[in-house]
Each structure stands twice: as C-alpha cells, then as structure tokens.
Design an enzyme around this catalytic site. Structure first.
Site, PDB file in Angstrom:
ATOM      1  N   ARG A  42       5.907   2.571   7.935  1.00 34.10           N
ATOM      2  CA  ARG A  42       5.798   1.939   6.614  1.00 34.10           C
ATOM      3  C   ARG A  42       5.727   0.424   6.728  1.00 34.10           C
ATOM      4  NH1 ARG A  42       5.144   6.606   6.466  1.00 34.10           N
ATOM      5  NH2 ARG A  42       5.559   8.052   4.753  1.00 34.10           N
TER       6      ARG A  42
ATOM      7  N   GLU B 196       2.258  -0.330   7.642  1.00 34.89           N
ATOM      8  CA  GLU B 196       1.413  -0.157   6.449  1.00 34.89           C
ATOM      9  C   GLU B 196       1.527  -1.359   5.504  1.00 34.89           C
ATOM     10  OE1 GLU B 196       1.515   3.797   4.651  1.00 34.89           O
ATOM     11  OE2 GLU B 196       1.714   2.865   2.680  1.00 34.89           O
TER      12      GLU B 196
ATOM     13  N   SER C 117       7.996 -18.299  11.137  1.00 32.78           N
ATOM     14  CA  SER C 117       8.440 -18.025  12.503  1.00 32.78           C
ATOM     15  C   SER C 117       9.075 -16.632  12.595  1.00 32.78           C
ATOM     16  CB  SER C 117       9.458 -19.071  12.947  1.00 32.78           C
ATOM     17  OG  SER C 117       9.886 -18.786  14.272  1.00 32.78           O
TER      18      SER C 117
END
Lengths: 146, 146, 146, 146, 146, 146, 146, 146, 146, 146
Positions: free
Chosen positions: F87, F90, F113
C-alpha cells in the site's frame, strides 16, 4: 517502404481479396507459416516468391523489395501476454528441460536449429474436439569440439 | 520426499542401470517426453505408472508418492539461457504471431491447449544432417461467448 | 479500422447515448463483462452480436468487422499499477497456491480453463457496505497422460 | 518455529491422516481456502482456530503460535510460471480493464477489497466436463474525497 | 477530452492565473493534495467540485467531465528515478517492514487502506532548516476470517 | 554476530518477555519505529541505546555491537508483494507526482530528506473503524546552485 | 514550452553560436555541469541565471520560464547502455560497497547528499594520456536517531 | 579459500585489532578505497601488498592467495537499495548525460576509463556540516577510428 | 538533423546507388563495420571521413555534421530478440567466464578495451559451408593499483 | 558428482600443479577456451579428452563422467556486472546491428552459428600496450525457405 507499411499494405489487399493465408501461400508455392511470417515482417522472402505474392494480390514492386529485406526479428515482450502465444512460452517453461534431456540422449550435445528449420500448423479432426498439430523440424547441430 | 530428492534418486538409479529415457518409458508404457517431465518434477505421474517405473528401477514407494504429487511447474528464468531451450523461446518470438494468424484462420478465436496436449521428439535421418522433429498436439479450445 | 480506433468510436457513441455497459449488453444479448472486453479490444465478438451492438449504437459495419478480429490480448504492464486491477494481482499472489491445492484435491492434476470460461461481476447489498462479487467459471482441464 | 517449518509440519501430519483440506477445514470450522492459505503461510489464523486445527492433527502449541503470526505475504515470482496459477494472472491481464469498467459503473470510483474479502472454490458438475467455480467476494471501498 | 489534455488545459489556466495548488484547492473546498492528484489524472473529482474548479479557472464543462472519469492510476516506472519521488520508495524499502510490525502489534493482521485514505503535506518551520511533514491517514482494514 | 542472527536473537527474547515494540522502545527511550527498524537490521543503533535494549531483554554485548553496525539497507523485492507494505508503494505510485508538485510549490526545487527524517505510526480511534496515522517528517533539502 | 522543446531550442542556439558549455556557463556565472544539466532538463535554473543565459543566446522569456520549472529527473533506462554513462554505473557496482565502508568509518551512519551537492569535470594533462577528473562534493547527512 | 571466506577472515581480524581501513591501508602503502575493495572481494591485490596486509593483521598465506585472485566483480542488485550506494546511482541518472556532454566537449568521442582509474574519499570540514568529497580520476580513452 | 533522420537519409542514398557497405567503406577509406556503425548512429565519424562519405553518396553537409555528433550508444533491449544479434549474447553467456579466465592468465587483472577496439567481419570459404569470422581486437587495460 | 563439484575439484588440482589453462589444454590436445569452458561446466567434453585431462591432473573417472554430461548453459545475470564480461555485452549493444548489416550483405539472411563455432583468445604484442585478440569463427546458417 518499411516492414510496418508493408504488412499493412498486404493485410489490406488480403482483406479485399478475402483470401486466407493458406490460399495466398498456395499461389506463392510456399508453406503458409513461412508466408505469414514474411508478411508480418519476421522472415525475408526471396524476390522470386515476392513477385508471385504481389502479382496475386495486385501490389507494387516496393512490396517485393520490402519482403526481401532481412528484418529485425522478435518482439518487444519478453513474456508474451496473448494467451495463444503464451501457451508456447508455457510449453517451453514446463517441457523445455525434458526435451533437452531427450535430444541429448538421441543426438548427443548440440541443439535443434531454429534457422535450418520449418514449422507446420495442421488441423487434426477429432470427435472429442479438433486438435492443433504443430510440427517443428530443425537440423540437429552438434557442438564443435575444438 | 520432495520433487528435488525424487529427481536425484531417479537420476542415480537411471545412471546405475545405464538406461535411456526411451528404455525407461517403454517399461512404463508411456511417452518418453512425458516420463522425463514427470521424473524432472514438471508433471505428475499416476500411481499405476509410478509403480511400474519404480519396479523397473528398483526404487521405493516414496518415489511413487512423490511422482504423483501435482508439482509447481515452470522454471525461475523468464528468458532461458541454455542454447537448446532458448531455441524454443526464439521460435515463439519469431513465429508466434504467424502461428496465431494461422490457427485463428483455421479454427476461429481460441487457443491450442497446453494441458490436453502431447509432445513428441523424434529423430529424422537426413543425408545432409539428421533432423530433430518436435510434434505438439493440443486440443483446440474456442473462447466461450457468454 | 484497428482495435484502438474501434474502442474510441464505441466509447464516444456510448457516452452520447449515456448508456451503461449493462444496458448495451442487454441489447446485444450477452454478458456485460464479455461485451466490455470485446469493446476494449480484449475479446473478439461474433458478427451476429456485433451487428446488434452497432445497430443499437448507430455505428457502421467497419465496427462489426473490427469487433470480429481476433485480438492480441493482455496489456503492457507485467505488474499492474492501477489499484483496482492490482487487487486481482494481489489475490493471485496471496491465494494462488491455496487455490492450486484445493483444485488439485477436488479435481486432480489440471487447471481451470481461462478460455472455456465466463466471468461475472455483481453487486451484493450489505448494510456494512455493499460488496463486489466476482464469479469465475472455467472448465476443468485434466493434464493428458501420454 | 518459522512459517516454513510450520507448513512442513502440517503437510506431514495431513499426509499421515490422509485428510483433504476440506476435511481439515470442516474440523476447524472455517473455509478450506482460508485454512489452506493459513497453513501455506499466507494468512494468519487466530489462536482459537489454530487450537482446533492442531488438536485434530495432533500437533504442538508451537504450531498454534506460528499460525497466528502475521506473515510476509506473496511470492517471489512477479509473473507465475505454474500453469494453474498463471491462468489467474492471464484473467487479470485479459479481463482486468473490463472488470474495472463494470465496477466503476456499478459502484463509482473505488476498488474491491482484497482484505475484507472471501474466496471460494467449488466444483460444478457438467456433462461436457465439470467446471471450477471461483467466487471472490470483497467489500467495495469508495475512494475518500478529502 | 482525455486525462492528458485535461491536465494540460488546467496547467495552462493555472499558470495564467498565477495560482498555487493551495489557492485553487481553497476555492474548490478540498485538500490541495487531492485536488492536485485529480488535476494530474490520478484521482476522479466529483462533478460538484469539478464545477467549482472550472468556474474558478474559467474552463469548460468538458474539463468537469474529464475530471469525473475514473482514471487508470499509477505510473510506468516500477522504481521511480525522480529524487523527490524516490525518497518515498526508499522509505518503504527501509522502513516498510518496521511499519508492518508496528501496525500488526497495534491493530492485528490487516492493512492501512490506501483508498479510505487522506494525505497531507505541510511545512514545519525549523531554525535548522524547515521540514516537510507528510501525514497519511488510512482506515485500518482487518483481514476477514472466513 | 551478523544482522540476521541479531534479529533472531532479539525476536526470541522479545517473544519470551511477551513485550511489544512500544514497550521495548519505552525502555530504550526512543521511538518504536526506529527501535523496530534497528532490530530488523535496517538502522544502526548507537551503543548507548543498544546497551539499554540488551539490558532490558537480557542479551549480550555482541548484540550491542551488531546493532551499532551500519547496515546494507533495503530489501530484495523491487515491488513488494506483501499487501501492507505494497500500500505504501501504491501511495507513491498514485500520489507521488502530486506530493512533488505541492512540495515544489511550498519549498522550491529540492526534496524531503529520508535521512534527517522521523516516522511515526499512531492509532486514531474512529467509530467507523480506527485509523492508522503515519507521519513522515523530513528536513527539506534545497538543490544547490553551483 | 516543455523541457523537451526548451532543450532543442537551446541546443540549436548553442550550435549557431558555436559555443561550448564552458563558454555559456562562464556567461551565466555558474558551473558548466550545472548549466548543462539545467539545459538538458535535469535541473531547475533560477530565473536570474536563466535571464543571463537567454540574453547571451538570444532566446525568449519562455525559455527562462521553462528553465525554472522543477523537472521530473532521471532517465528511462535502469541500466544505461551508453558506454560513457555506463562506466559510472560500473564504478558504483564495483566500488559502491567500499565507498560505503569508508564513509561510515569517517563520518558514522549517514549518506553523502546528492542534493546539497556539486559535481565538477576537469581535464588533467598527463604524458601517458590525459585524464578525466570528476569531483563529487556532497554534504554528509547523518541518520537522525529518534 | 574463496573470496567470501577471505572477507570474513579479514573483517574479523580488523575488528579484533580495532583498526580502520585508513590505518590498514597506511600499513599496506595503498589507498584506503583500493584496499577496502580488495578486502571486500571487488579488486585483486598483488601478492607484495597482500603480504604486508596479512603480516599486519596476523593472517595466513591463504589470504594472500585469495586476495590475488581476479574476482567476479559487481553485485546482484541492478538498482541498489542501500541509500548511500543509491545516491551514486541517482547521480548517474540525473547528471550522467551532462557529464557525457562535458567530457565529449573537452576530449572528443570516448570515455573515462573505469580501469585505469583511481577513487578517493575525503572529509572536507565545513561549519554548515562537513562534506564528503569523492574524486574519480580515469584516463580518457578516445574511440579508435578504424 | 538528428541521428535517426541521418540514418534514413544515408540508407535511401545507399539503396539508390545500389552499393554495399563494403563499397561505401572503400570510398571512405575506413573499415566497413566502423562505417556501418557510424551510419546507424552508434559511432561518431570525424568530419574528414564524413565529407568523403557524403561526396560519394551525394549528400549535404548536414549529414557530415550529424555523423560527427557523439551519439547515445546502445539499444533499448536488454536481451536482444533478433536471432543473429542474440547469438553474440549467447556467446557471452556461455563463454564469457572462460574468456575471463584466459585473459586473466595471459595478461593479469584487467579487461579488453571496447573503446580502443576494432571489429572485423570476414567470410571464410569452406566446402562444408562458408563461415563467418568475427575478429575483435582491443587494447588490454590493466587495473590500476593505487 | 555434479558440475559444481567437478569445477571445484579441477580448480584445486590445477592450483596444486600450478598449470595454466594453456598448459592443460596442450596436454588434452584441445583449444584452451574450449577446455576452460568444459571445466567451468559450460561445455561437455567427450570422454576420450576427459580421460587425458584427468590423467594429467591425477583425477578420478567420476570427473570424466561429469565432464561428459551436457550442461545447462549460461548464467543467472541477464546483464553481466563483471567489467571484463560486460565489455562483450557492450560490444553487442553498440556493434550488434552493424555486424548484422554486414553479415546479411555478405551472406544473405541467416546467422553465424554459436554451436558449429570456435573461439580463440590471443595476445598481440604492441609497443603502445599489448592487445587482446578474440576470434569467433562460426558456420553461416542460411534461413530455410519452406
């Protein structure tokens, strides 16, 4: 005329004539698989045959030249996604090592040529459902000991 | 006994006997390619045949069970590097779309089954160099319209 | 007219009519998933159905022909990135081996056909949130012993 | 006891008992696909069910703990090579975009959950050859507008 | 109007107005990340919001329709090369398994939804250099036991 | 003692104590995500904290040394298959370009960063289902003009 | 004007003037590598420098704007095939772990920034063949302990 | 003794002595990056230096032989996931084409050798944060015209 | 004029003249492989030779300039699918490590340069079938010890 | 004895004798590249030569058998990372299409065999630095017209 334009030109003429690849191949005097692969740009067709093909389909000499060019062969997909083409990939994945064993036993170390090679596709009638018969015939090439 | 140990056991017994896959297959009563693929762990062999194979090679019932298990098929390499196996990949790359065209013309939309399928490897004598003949025979499966 | 132009033509006519795939499929007399896959260029639609579809949407015979062509199937992405499509990839990753175990136990060695195959998508009402029900129905194909 | 050892332990006990996944699942009181996926290390099984499973198979509490661990899911192969598992990949490749169209029309933008999700595998008798029926049932999750 | 043309149209209007995504989002009444993702073609925007956006930017109803279409999501690069986007990939590579451990401990087996999900990007002032704060908020979805 | 053995040692001690990562982190005086990532071999833990951790868990100084080593970070899978970890992949695929747009507007050219960076995972109670809140906090690094 | 058109415009003007990147960079007052990367669309150039560059080359304000846009960085090839670029990939493959060891010993856990970073390319005369000297200078960023 | 065992032996001796790579390199009389790469199995070290190294660390002649072997170089990951090593990949992705332009302008067609090549890593003190300076120095190799 | 247009222009002129690469190379005074690679956009050709080539083929000065540009080298396919090109990939796969062993034994640690390098393709008459002789000649580059 | 054990056994005996591949090959009466590739497990060596090799090195008949087995050829890395081996990959990337053009012009459509094939590696003295000469000699195989 590049191979892409050549294929489109031939496909359009073929559709106009309403001919199958088998019918075209019969007029050219070659195997349908070979003729199809030349028309799809995967084989080069010698001019003497290209002239018969273009005469039959009513196409120009440019097509003869395009058919005679040695093509960049193969496709962009490392693993094919089309189910029909994939099945041949699957056969290689599942039976490749078995075929390797059998060929080495029958012939020794070497390979079946994919160049000095013919391929036939036939229909075998069967009451339980007709069958596709694909026959590959390639020269055995032994590894040179040097 | 997993498939890997099964293959090693069979290979060792085969080497001891000095038999070819053809000789083993004849005793089992099946095609050599099928027998090889079962022994290499790419097909499952029904127990009735597994018993003939182990009887011939002098192996235990564990091997019969291991042969009967439905295997995870296929290999880890997406593109094979062994030259003999690669040639079948190359054939699919170069002639795959032509075979697709021909099958669709002869049968309509569908595929050649790789499951209801047999594979033979034969040696064809030829004065210019013997040839390998690979015959694939699969049921045509038409796409269902639903 | 190639498959790409065909899809665009149908999508434009569909948007003009304001019809859903379900409404179009009802007029064609086929399942909405099949009709959608044919219109997106992933299935070939027999001419008798193509004529009903084009009659309903007011499209030309060229579309009928384009729908009847056997397509190159599949997509370019080996791993899909669209979240909806990816979930089906994830299901195969997570439950693929379990489904394999169950099918082998219930049917023996073989596969579920993806060709002699139908696919339905339904909406199941549920007070905790409606559910998508996807039903795959494929013929079991036993491996041939040869 | 890690997941790998857990799977081997369960498989050995299952083979000893000669039980199918369906028979084991019936004793646990859960669906066979779920039980299989937990035993193969792709799902975590709550302890109350793990205790029933180990009681039935005569296994230790270590197995209960191993079954309860949340696993790293999925497999190493991006594209599966096993023919049975591949067919599900093929279905996603060929019908994925069609299913996406239909779900969006029926439900709006969102996905079928692969988490709040069940999967069934059934055998449907058919005189032309029995069929595998795979039913996926997942909650529809609409995209949040924020 | 496809998503690509839609994005170009919106970007041009945005540049003409000289507005930031924050300013546009404020006029639409939604979060800037969501508005940006809809304008870049990665989310679908309901028509009521699309009308506010096009009214503000002086765009046509075609843009409203294009914004409402459910998009094919994701990008072509499996591993992003842009340094800013890559850092999120790196975070998943380095901390993904740690986050998995913590979520499983706090919630049990399941996932953080990427659908019932919101994402905020904020600027945190800091004398040693301002900081980017990205907040992801997704519903926990427990795996169904079935 | 390499990182792999270190992780196994810590996991076993943690299981014996029955402590959560939160409880361990509280005794070390650091954030649970950081402590988990160090124990999983993805971060290096300074000796002063490693000593607190091993004191609490009753482990040897070898573990302190192993925790202090700078690890090779990241995992072997380019695209994760575990649903929870996926996920996050995604989210990067779908919202990565939007986050890039927003950060550039708020900060100019540069990145967030992933080194001068903290990550928190919290549980947010919600009557419609509790939510996972992941907060990433990284210093903005402007590209140097040189 | 997108980055692609911007690069073409600048390259054409550069060819007309017959200037090297060094000569252009000298007029802009920045390092040649930075100027080149901005002109190739891999860095964003602040407007004050973009104006000097376009003044020198006789280009429009559109180019200034295009130079100032934050680009999507990186290329499509995961492994470069151009021999000159590949050598830098090879250096990372062969010496990457050694450089990691040395930096960790000299600085502790952290990285060399590729953002707060400069790159110089110089020619060093050498009787045995001149040498290319590439100097990378990046701020050390220690991992935050949190 | 293979390279893997060699590296482990040297690392253990180095840890026992408590020496840095710089201290070891000083005793061998070579650059620390080179010495590290030889000890990690990425370079071959001539026996005269290998003897100094093993004398200093109190290791056997087997290590001298193992250090002298020409190794298979490079790593298994095409794209590195470790953040420190990745930054060098990123630099090649972002600045590779710019460096190519500059080198071609300064030297003509050719490459910077990665073989007749040295690499230095230095620490540059800086009140805003110390900097890593990596200097690559490779012979320019012009393409042969033949 | 970019490299693509350059190649097309030269190929058209070559076809008009009916000349082989060997005949063109003879007029330019360079090796046919080098001339072909320059015309295909894989090498840069110094202007003095480009002028001879364009004079012979009757082409403009633009072609001279395009030939002189240092190209981005290599192709998009990581593994070539064309059978002729693939054979060279296969040779590297099968004999690469052997050639490495031999070169290290004859020369020490280092490589064969692919830059200070020439390549010849010759036809060797043979009653059993003519043979292709490919000769690669590259400077040995020893690794620098530093 | 598998190929891996065979290679280790031969390498150990070779090191004991202090012989080069050239010296071993001279005793076997074959080319050093071929002998090396057989010993590395990439070629099969006929028993008559295997006996000479094992007699010279003082090895058992098991090694003769292992040398005679037809191996799975090729390596696991699609793109080699070792610099020496990579140069051959680079040559194929940069000059592959040129060699294809030249071979097609000299021989027509077909390939250079990698099976009926020999490979030599020689040292050419040169005051500017000795050169590696690699000579590939393969039978031309014309595509069959069928």
């Amino acid at each position: 005329m590049d191979k892409l334009a050549m294929t489109e030109t031939i496909m359009a003429a073929k559709a106009d004539k309403g001919w199958s690849w088998e019918e075209i191949a019969a007029q050219v005097g070659l195997n349908p698989v070979f003729v199809t692969s030349a028309c799809l740009g995967q084989s080069s067709m010698p001019r003497e045959y290209g002239e018969k093909l273009t005469a039959a389909l009513g196409l120009s000499g440019e097509v003869v030249e395009a058919l005679a060019v040695c093509p960049m062969k193969g496709t962009e997909q490392a693993v094919p996604t089309d189910p029909l083409v994939y099945r041949f990939y699957e056969i290689m994945q599942v039976y490749g090592t078995s075929v390797k064993e059998i060929i080495h036993e029958k012939f020794g170390d070497g390979i079946m040529s994919a160049i000095d090679f013919t391929l036939d596709v036939d229909r075998q009638e069967d009451p339980k459902g007709d069958r596709v018969v694909v026959t590959m015939n390639g020269k055995f090439l032994p590894y040179k000991i040097w």
